[in-house]
Design a protein around this motif. Structure first.
Motif, short mmCIF file in Angstrom:
data_model
loop_
_atom_site.label_atom_id
_atom_site.label_comp_id
_atom_site.label_asym_id
_atom_site.label_seq_id
_atom_site.Cartn_x
_atom_site.Cartn_y
_atom_site.Cartn_z
N PRO A 20 0.85 -1.20 0.00
CA PRO A 20 0.00 0.00 0.00
C PRO A 20 0.88 1.24 0.00
CG PRO A 20 0.08 -0.95 2.21
CD PRO A 20 0.84 -1.88 1.30
N VAL A 24 0.56 7.11 -4.29
CA VAL A 24 1.32 6.46 -5.36
C VAL A 24 0.55 5.26 -5.93
CG1 VAL A 24 3.42 5.18 -5.95
CG2 VAL A 24 3.58 7.18 -4.48
N GLU A 44 -4.78 2.31 -0.85
CA GLU A 44 -4.11 3.36 -0.08
C GLU A 44 -4.78 3.37 1.30
OE1 GLU A 44 -3.42 7.05 -2.64
OE2 GLU A 44 -4.94 5.98 -3.78
N MET A 45 -4.09 3.89 2.31
CA MET A 45 -4.70 3.84 3.65
C MET A 45 -5.94 4.73 3.71
SD MET A 45 -1.96 5.83 5.99
CE MET A 45 -1.42 7.49 5.64
N GLN A 74 -7.03 -1.13 3.30
CA GLN A 74 -6.28 -0.81 4.52
C GLN A 74 -6.93 0.33 5.29
OE1 GLN A 74 -2.45 1.38 4.85
NE2 GLN A 74 -1.61 -0.57 5.57
N HIS A 173 7.51 -4.37 7.90
CA HIS A 173 8.51 -3.53 7.23
C HIS A 173 9.72 -3.46 8.16
CE1 HIS A 173 9.66 0.84 5.82
NE2 HIS A 173 10.57 -0.05 5.50
N TYR A 181 12.37 6.13 6.25
CA TYR A 181 12.77 5.29 5.11
C TYR A 181 14.28 5.25 4.95
CZ TYR A 181 7.85 5.21 4.16
OH TYR A 181 6.50 5.01 4.30
N ASP A 206 12.88 -2.70 0.93
CA ASP A 206 14.08 -2.64 0.10
C ASP A 206 14.20 -3.72 -0.98
OD1 ASP A 206 14.61 -0.55 1.75
OD2 ASP A 206 16.38 -1.42 2.70
N ILE A 207 13.08 -4.17 -1.53
CA ILE A 207 13.16 -5.11 -2.66
C ILE A 207 13.23 -4.26 -3.94
CG2 ILE A 207 12.02 -6.98 -3.91
CD1 ILE A 207 12.82 -7.68 -1.01
N MET A 226 6.42 -8.31 -0.04
CA MET A 226 5.65 -7.13 -0.46
C MET A 226 6.62 -6.07 -0.99
SD MET A 226 3.28 -4.88 2.10
CE MET A 226 1.69 -5.67 1.96
N VAL A 227 6.30 -5.52 -2.16
CA VAL A 227 7.19 -4.57 -2.82
C VAL A 227 6.55 -3.20 -2.93
CG1 VAL A 227 8.29 -4.00 -5.04
CG2 VAL A 227 8.33 -6.36 -4.21
N GLY A 228 7.26 -2.18 -2.47
CA GLY A 228 6.76 -0.81 -2.58
C GLY A 228 7.55 0.00 -3.59
N ARG A 229 8.51 0.79 -3.09
CA ARG A 229 9.20 1.76 -3.94
C ARG A 229 9.96 1.15 -5.11
NH1 ARG A 229 12.57 3.95 0.72
NH2 ARG A 229 12.34 1.73 1.16
C1 LIG Z 1 4.83 7.22 -0.85
C2 LIG Z 1 4.59 6.12 0.14
C3 LIG Z 1 3.32 5.93 0.65
C4 LIG Z 1 3.08 4.91 1.57
N1 LIG Z 1 1.80 4.72 2.03
C5 LIG Z 1 1.54 3.67 2.86
C6 LIG Z 1 0.21 3.37 3.28
O1 LIG Z 1 -0.77 4.05 2.90
N2 LIG Z 1 0.03 2.30 4.11
C7 LIG Z 1 1.07 1.54 4.56
O2 LIG Z 1 0.87 0.58 5.31
N3 LIG Z 1 2.34 1.79 4.16
C8 LIG Z 1 2.58 2.82 3.32
N4 LIG Z 1 3.86 3.02 2.88
C9 LIG Z 1 4.93 2.08 3.26
C10 LIG Z 1 5.09 0.96 2.23
O3 LIG Z 1 3.93 0.17 2.16
C11 LIG Z 1 6.31 0.06 2.56
O4 LIG Z 1 6.08 -0.50 3.83
C12 LIG Z 1 7.62 0.80 2.58
O5 LIG Z 1 7.73 1.68 1.47
C13 LIG Z 1 8.81 -0.16 2.57
O6 LIG Z 1 8.79 -0.99 1.45
P1 LIG Z 1 9.72 -0.70 0.15
O7 LIG Z 1 11.14 -0.61 0.63
O8 LIG Z 1 9.47 -1.87 -0.75
O9 LIG Z 1 9.25 0.59 -0.42
C14 LIG Z 1 4.13 4.05 2.00
C15 LIG Z 1 5.41 4.26 1.46
C16 LIG Z 1 5.65 5.26 0.55
C17 LIG Z 1 7.03 5.42 0.00
#
Ligand SMILES: Cc1cc2nc3c(=O)[nH]c(=O)nc-3n(C[C@H](O)[C@H](O)[C@H](O)COP(=O)(O)O)c2cc1C
Length: 334
Positions: A20, A24, A44-45, A74, A173, A181, A206-207, A226-229
């Motif tokens: 989530p 983004v 998104e939350m 969420q 995370h 971050y 960090d994936i 789980m993959v974010g950025r």
């Molecule tokens: C722009 C942005 C928005 C995020 N919004 C949420 C969110 O709404 N809910 C949530 O649980 N985590 C949110 N996160 C955290 C991500 O879900 C994730 O835990 C975090 O980015 C680490 O993973 P990554 O290294 O793969 O990015 C957000 C992160 C970023 C960068």
């Protein structure tokens, strides 16, 4: 064939799901990532209080289209009554599961006692999980961090408390709230959590490559990743991860595919925001368009153009100019 990851009634290939990300990972982003093989997505939350008070924006965040499924909604909030009411309200959107945000480090969120602030109040966090479970006909998961800061890294007892309260799975995370971050996600700490609970653990942090994903599975023993950025301007990562988990060769995107996908992403943003005039919706596409150029030679000037995009036609022109420039410079595909 991929292994299957499941919790409660939810199942998906054991590859990687999209994290989530407020601002983004909107519907356009989720659809695109799902089409490249993301195993699942999360909304998104959504503010529980916002929903309860009839906020239109909060309700819009809950809508799910069939192509996004399996998908969780969420919720965030700090009051069990509001969280329970919100959980009951979102049942109408038929989420595949409900996730509770206990990891957000943003000041506005923790100031209300929500997000990662709940890691400092495990008994309230448990009350929230119980209240949401009571009102939900679908599994309830919790997403959190390693703790508040280095003096309070309580992810293991917190994870156990979430399991006791009825969470069907947890996403961890590998950073504390204080880290935001910065630094590296601590995968060993995720492993420790995994070793101390019986419910599935989703590893996060960090994936950036398919190799990272395989290493996360290997190092942490987690059930899902789980993959974010890492997916910024790079939905191809999900395809690469799916291939790697199958032991198949990676199918890296060509420059042409990158630009085609950038344009597809821009079109999706326009299509997913029919209520906004295109010249407004296009603004939401700017940062995404720029991310597709990241790391490429000569990208700086093009990224700058992305930040000034006013129309889809300009995006098309940009992609064309970018491809021509790379050709003239003798860019060779890997
Ligand atoms: C722009 C942005 C928005 C995020 N919004 C949420 C969110 O709404 N809910 C949530 O649980 N985590 C949110 N996160 C955290 C991500 O879900 C994730 O835990 C975090 O980015 C680490 O993973 P990554 O290294 O793969 O990015 C957000 C992160 C970023 C960068």
């Amino acid at each position: 064939m991929h292994q299957i990851f499941s919790f409660g009634s939810v199942s998906m290939p054991r590859t990687a799901m999209l994290a989530p990300m407020a601002g983004v990972a909107d519907r356009a982003y989720r659809l695109l990532c799902r089409s490249f093989g993301a195993a699942a997505a999360v909304s998104e939350m959504v503010s529980a209080k916002g929903l309860c008070y009839g906020d239109k924006g909060s309700a819009e965040l809950c809508a799910i289209t069939p192509e996004e499924r399996p998908m969780g909604i969420q919720l965030f909030g700090s009051e069990p009554e509001f969280m329970a009411r919100a959980a009951a309200m979102v049942q109408q959107y038929q989420p595949d599961w409900i996730d509770i945000n206990m990891g957000c480090p943003v000041h506005k969120v923790i100031a209300t006692g929500s997000g990662s602030a709940l890691m400092r109040n495990p008994s309230l966090a448990q009350e929230i999980v119980r209240a949401v479970c009571r009102e939900s006909s679908v599994p309830v998961t919790v997403k959190f961090r390693l703790g508040w800061d280095d003096t309070c890294r309580n992810a293991v007892p917190f994870a156990q408390a979430m399991e006791d309260a009825g969470a069907a799975a947890i996403a961890v995370h590998g950073r504390t709230k204080a880290q935001l971050y910065s630094g590296n996600a601590d995968w060993d700490a995720i492993r420790e959590v995994k070793q101390h609970v019986s419910i599935p653990v989703i590893g996060n942090g960090d994936i950036r490559t398919a190799a990272d994903c395989c290493a996360m599975y290997e190092q942490t023993g987690c059930d899902m990743v789980m993959v974010g950025r890492g997916s910024y301007g790079n939905p191809f990562l999900f395809r690469e991860i799916a291939a790697a988990m199958d032991g198949a060769p990676a199918m890296l995107p060509t420059l042409q595919e990158r630009m085609d996908t950038m344009l597809r992403h821009v079109r999706l943003i326009l299509e997913c925001n029919p209520q906004k005039p295109p010249e407004v919706a296009i603004r939401e596409a700017r940062k995404h368009a720029a991310w597709y150029m990241t790391g490429m030679r000569g990208a700086a000037q093009f990224r700058n153009r992305c930040y000034h995009l006013e129309s889809y036609a300009q995006a098309e022109q940009l992609a064309e100019d970018f491809l021509r420039m790379q050709e003239e410079d003798g860019y060779h595909e890997a």
